[in-house]
Design an enzyme around this catalytic site. Structure first.
Site: not given
Ligand code: IFM
Length: 449
Positions: A162, A348
């Site tokens: 990210e 994710e």
């Molecule tokens: O917890 C975070 C993660 O570290 C990065 N992506 C989003 C998740 C939830 O907010």
């Protein structure tokens, strides 16, 4: 509804969010250690000094992954454990991650390792952080050190996680470490995160890594109406959150509309066009994290992008994200259609809720069960529409330190009692486990009944 037999079901975590032991075995400070200590930055003044105490509970936590029947586990490596002063290798840091990898392999679980999940060594921030070009080459050296130790055993490597968050939440909005608010600095940071990715890929390949990709968090963006001003505002939000990363990674250029917009507001000199070929280095997959759908209206009083995200209607997660599986499907299909049909891993996806232990001692997170049912259905639809999605990693294995929100929001399949460190698999863990074991058959059965 079924997933391909070789589809990978996994769960993900990140070092700073779960490990604790922030001052043990030679670990150096990261920007997040500093940020947590800065009053007012993290809700309730929470820190990750203990978090899930995963550093000391590694074996039991890996047992949990095995007990859930998952194929793969995505974890991140803490740069300041490996190179505490940014330069000198700390063998005990590497030893820990070797134990993670070997522990996974011994349990028949495929490791996916992320090199950068936001915990920049503080010494490198002090030397300029991501806005400084040298940080990209420091990242490549770090990739080389870790790759030489672990590339023979880690199946999949993620370079940066990210970069939008690191660059823009960290250096533009200031809500994340290092808490800076400067458009020029954030654009330089984004560029150097991408450059760091581009330099790390050949370093990892030279060390023997076979499967490498970057992870971007993408959002589904819509205009509030057909009004040209709203359509243009939505295009800017899409440019900022999605295309600013997809275009350089996949097509070796920054989007022209955003270059023009930012060019009137910031110093773009650090974005050397000669770097774009490095950034667009061929990779083996694109990791996509998905959480958000936005409806956008023009608002000239909004700084930088003159765009306002409208409140989204329910159903929502406790973190305020719209629960819209169709948005997720559309993003996966868009990436397939518009960005060269990459191999995709959903690295994710998940939902934050305020879970609690019921009087019987269980955690009945039925909202999260429904969330996963819907979003896994979206993955299945995206695959049916042609997207080459090879795996899905639920965020997260454990409740953990949710950055500036501290411990107020729980994302885990497994509940963590932060007072006792007791782990309690939630209803969603059982549901997800059944899906993983049945390759999605369970999803179809329960959806039909
Ligand atoms: O917890 C975070 C993660 O570290 C990065 N992506 C989003 C998740 C939830 O907010």
């Amino acid at each position: 509804m079924t997933f391909p037999t070789d589809f990978v079901f996994g769960a993900a975590t990140a070092a700073f969010q779960i490990e604790g032991a922030t001052a043990e075995d030679g670990r150096g400070a990261s920007i997040w250690d500093r940020f947590c200590r800065t009053p007012g930055k993290v809700l309730h003044g929470d820190t990750a000094n203990i978090a899930c105490d995963h550093y000391h509970r590694l074996e039991a936590d890996l047992d949990l992954v095995r007990e859930l029947g998952l194929d793969a586990y995505r974890f991140s490596i803490a740069w300041p454990r490996v190179l505490p002063d940014g330069r000198t290798v700390n063998p005990r840091g590497l030893d820990f991650y070797e134990r993670v990898v070997d522990g996974l392999l011994a349990r028949g679980i495929t490791p996916m390792a992320t090199l950068y999940h936001w915990d920049l060594p503080q010494v490198l921030e002090d030397a300029g952080g991501w806005p400084a070009r040298d940080t990209a080459s420091a990242f490549a050296s770090y990739a080389d050190v870790v790759g030489r130790r672990l590339a023979d055993r880690v199946a999949h490597w993620v370079t940066v996680n990210e970069p939008w968050c690191s660059a823009f939440v960290g250096y533009l909005e200031g809500r994340h470490a290092p808490g800076i608010r400067d458009l020029s600095a954030s654009l330089a940071a984004a560029h150097h995160l991408l450059l760091g990715h581009g330099l790390a890929v050949p370093a990892l390949r030279a060390a023997g890594a076979r499967s490498i990709g970057a992870v971007v968090n993408l959002s589904d963006v819509h205009a509030a109406s057909d009004r040209p001003a709203n359509v243009a505002a939505a295009a800017r939000v899409d440019g900022h959150e999605n295309r600013w990363f997809l275009e350089p990674l996949r097509n070796a250029h920054y989007p022209d509309d955003m270059l023009a917009w930012y060019g009137q507001r910031a110093d773009l000199a650090p974005l050397r066009s000669g770097d774009l070929a490095t950034i667009a280095v061929p990779t083996d997959f694109l990791g996509i994290n998905f959480y958000e759908r936005h409806v956008v209206a023009h608002d000239s009083s909004e700084p930088i992008h003159e765009a306002r995200k409208l409140p989204v209607p329910p159903p929502l997660t406790a973190g305020g994200c719209a629960i819209r599986p169709d948005a997720f499907r559309d993003v996966l299909v868009r990436v397939h259609r518009d960005y060269g049909a990459p191999v995709i891993y959903v690295t994710e996806n998940g939902a934050g809720f305020a879970d609690y232990v019921d009087p019987e001692g269980g955690v009945d997170d039925l909202e999260r069960v429904e969330y996963f049912r819907g979003y896994l259905g979206a993955v299945e639809e995206a695959i049916a529409a042609g997207a080459d999605v090879r795996g899905y990693f639920a965020w997260s294995l454990l409740d953990n330190f949710e950055w500036a929100l501290g411990y107020s929001l729980r994302f885990g399949l497994v509940f963590v009692d932060f007072g006792t460190q007791r782990r309690i698999p939630k209803a969603s863990a059982r549901f997800y486990s059944q899906i993983a074991r049945s390759r999605g058959q369970h999803l179809a059965l329960t959806a039909a009944t």
